[in-house]
Motif scaffolding. Structure first.
Motif, mmCIF file in Angstrom:
data_model
loop_
_atom_site.group_PDB
_atom_site.id
_atom_site.type_symbol
_atom_site.label_atom_id
_atom_site.label_comp_id
_atom_site.label_asym_id
_atom_site.label_seq_id
_atom_site.Cartn_x
_atom_site.Cartn_y
_atom_site.Cartn_z
ATOM 1 N N SER A 158 -87.397 72.080 7.629
ATOM 2 C CA SER A 158 -87.591 73.419 7.060
ATOM 3 C C SER A 158 -88.140 74.369 8.134
ATOM 4 O O SER A 158 -87.844 75.564 8.125
ATOM 5 C CB SER A 158 -88.513 73.366 5.839
ATOM 6 N N THR A 159 -88.895 73.839 9.082
ATOM 7 C CA THR A 159 -89.389 74.674 10.188
ATOM 8 C C THR A 159 -88.212 75.098 11.073
ATOM 9 O O THR A 159 -88.115 76.257 11.492
ATOM 10 C CB THR A 159 -90.383 73.852 11.050
ATOM 11 N N LEU A 160 -87.303 74.157 11.322
ATOM 12 C CA LEU A 160 -86.190 74.439 12.240
ATOM 13 C C LEU A 160 -85.149 75.358 11.602
ATOM 14 O O LEU A 160 -84.472 76.122 12.298
ATOM 15 C CB LEU A 160 -85.523 73.126 12.662
ATOM 16 N N ALA A 161 -85.033 75.264 10.267
ATOM 17 C CA ALA A 161 -83.997 76.032 9.558
ATOM 18 C C ALA A 161 -84.214 77.538 9.688
ATOM 19 O O ALA A 161 -83.313 78.334 9.407
ATOM 20 C CB ALA A 161 -83.970 75.625 8.091
ATOM 21 N N GLN A 162 -85.406 77.942 10.139
ATOM 22 C CA GLN A 162 -85.669 79.381 10.286
ATOM 23 C C GLN A 162 -84.929 79.987 11.477
ATOM 24 O O GLN A 162 -84.879 81.198 11.634
ATOM 25 C CB GLN A 162 -87.180 79.600 10.482
ATOM 26 N N TYR A 163 -84.374 79.140 12.328
ATOM 27 C CA TYR A 163 -83.698 79.645 13.537
ATOM 28 C C TYR A 163 -82.185 79.746 13.284
ATOM 29 O O TYR A 163 -81.570 78.805 12.793
ATOM 30 C CB TYR A 163 -83.937 78.698 14.721
ATOM 31 N N ASP A 164 -81.590 80.883 13.677
ATOM 32 C CA ASP A 164 -80.146 81.069 13.501
ATOM 33 C C ASP A 164 -79.348 80.108 14.367
ATOM 34 O O ASP A 164 -78.203 79.782 14.055
ATOM 35 C CB ASP A 164 -79.741 82.499 13.915
ATOM 36 N N ASN A 165 -79.929 79.724 15.496
ATOM 37 C CA ASN A 165 -79.191 78.868 16.438
ATOM 38 C C ASN A 165 -79.380 77.378 16.146
ATOM 39 O O ASN A 165 -79.171 76.536 17.011
ATOM 40 C CB ASN A 165 -79.591 79.172 17.905
ATOM 41 N N PHE A 166 -79.793 77.055 14.903
ATOM 42 C CA PHE A 166 -79.983 75.649 14.523
ATOM 43 C C PHE A 166 -78.952 75.238 13.490
ATOM 44 O O PHE A 166 -78.683 75.966 12.534
ATOM 45 C CB PHE A 166 -81.391 75.454 13.933
ATOM 46 N N MET A 167 -78.392 74.056 13.686
ATOM 47 C CA MET A 167 -77.417 73.522 12.730
ATOM 48 C C MET A 167 -77.812 72.087 12.419
ATOM 49 O O MET A 167 -78.028 71.294 13.341
ATOM 50 C CB MET A 167 -76.030 73.576 13.383
ATOM 51 N N PHE A 168 -77.950 71.767 11.128
ATOM 52 C CA PHE A 168 -78.297 70.393 10.752
ATOM 53 C C PHE A 168 -77.121 69.721 10.059
ATOM 54 O O PHE A 168 -76.523 70.295 9.147
ATOM 55 C CB PHE A 168 -79.521 70.373 9.817
#
Ligand SMILES: NC(=O)c1ccc[n+]([C@@H]2O[C@H](COP(=O)([O-])OP(=O)(O)OC[C@H]3O[C@@H](n4cnc5c(N)ncnc54)[C@H](O)[C@@H]3O)[C@@H](O)[C@H]2O)c1
Length: 338
Positions: A48-58
């Motif tokens: 959930s911390t990483l999802a705040q970044y546009d350049n992140f894809m899970f």
């Protein structure tokens, strides 16, 4: 750069992803949110911390699914794979060794094979101080033999290095193996000693001390580990291994004393026999990483412990799951430690 991180929802992977995202890299994370070592709610919290970044894809997926991995590498035009996905932990590996080889060795082979087919030839992978076994060397050097692992976990991490070497030799892969020495910090896996000690001493519950308390660990704070990966990204080509460790070593009893002092409570200790597979000491010679990567650890052990305690205090006030650990398996539901 577009980077695929395996195991990016875990402890080290989530911290590393965050730094890479802040530096503007595009991070594609694959993680199956496995429940075996510890519960997935903690990994979802990390994500959930990483999802705040546009350049992140899970992508929720298993590294052993070679075809899917190959497709991901092609679709996102990945240039580098940072391979962290593994079952980590000595004690559960003694109980269920096949599981560790399946993920840590066959899983690594699957990642390498997917990379070969996708034409991606640069990997940085997390290896472990455990590969040195019960070496009596005062400090472990990368040139020491690493052929007497004393746990299936250690053997699987060494085997993963060797499989990666074969891809370097056969297919001209550039591979950097970072042999990490016991990593600690916020979001640390719940079954690791430091986190258990803090939780239990704080709650005035007894702690188990294995052996005579004189075993030694070269603890490494998470931000230093993240920094080592960033430095390794700039490293020239080839195959290499590096010890990545913190500035000092600490005995088990000293570790407990530092935590007691910072928590402000005495521990109630239950002494137990040494655990099978546990190393007596880990101590790193990091001169190679200093000279070739420019890696210099910054965070002293006491400072790191203070940061972990602060983080745990904040988490407990948020009423988030802290997790629990039962005989090598995460419990089916996470619960907040008391
Ligand atoms: N934490 C340490 O002290 C330490 C020390 C030495 C080496 N390492 C290595 O660093 C790496 C990361 O360790 P960590 O402490 O962050 O552990 P972690 O368990 O928090 O992270 C590992 C991640 O891999 C994922 N994973 C497991 N099996 C998978 C699969 N089949 N497919 C996709 N994802 C899968 C898990 O869900 C988890 O999120 C591991 O390779 C570990 O062996 C850790």
């Amino acid at each position: 750069m577009v980077i695929l991180i395996t195991g990016g929802a875990g402890f080290i992977g989530s911290h590393l992803s965050e730094q890479l995202l802040q530096q503007g890299h595009q991070v594609v994370c694959i993680d199956n949110l496995d429940e075996y070592i510890y519960c997935s709610a903690l990994k979802r919290e990390n994500l959930s911390t990483l999802a705040q970044y546009d350049n992140f894809m899970f992508i929720k997926g298993d590294i052993r699914d070679k075809a899917a991995l190959q497709q991901l590498l092609v679709d996102y035009q990945c240039e580098l794979v940072i391979h962290l996905a593994a079952y980590a932990g000595v004690r559960p590996s003694v109980m269920e060794p096949e599981k560790f080889f399946e993920i840590n060795v066959n899983g690594t082979l699957a990642v390498l094979e997917a990379m070969r087919k996708a034409g991606v030839r640069r990997m940085i992978m997390a290896s472990s101080s455990s590969v040195y076994g019960n070496s009596t060397a005062r400090q472990f050097k990368e040139t020491d033999a690493a052929d007497q692992p004393i746990s299936p976990y250690a053997a699987s991490k060494r085997a993963a290095e060797l499989v990666a070497y074969s891809y370097h030799s056969l297919h001209q892969f550039d591979v950097t193996c970072l042999r990490l020495f016991t990593v600690f910090g916020p979001r640390q896996r719940p079954e690791m000693a430091i986190r258990k000690f803090i939780e239990r001493i704080q709650a005035e519950q007894p702690i188990d001390v294995y052996g005579d308390g004189q075993s030694i660990r070269n603890y490494t704070y998470i931000s230093d580990v993240v920094n080592a990966f960033l430095k390794a990204m700039d490293k020239p080509t080839g195959f290499d291994v590096y010890n990545i460790a913190g500035p000092t070593t600490t005995s088990l009893l000293e570790t407990i004393e530092v935590i007691e002092k910072q928590v402000g409570k005495q521990s109630q200790r239950t002494y137990k026999p040494e655990q099978a597979g546990d190393m007596r000491q880990t101590a790193a010679d990091i001169s190679k990483a200093q000279q070739e990567l420019g890696y210099f650890p910054q965070v002293e052990f006491e400072e790191g412990i203070s940061r972990v305690i602060d983080w745990m205090m904040r988490e407990s006030s948020k009423q988030l799951p802290i997790g629990t650990y039962v005989s090598g398996r995460a419990s089916s539901t996470c619960h907040k430690a008391q």
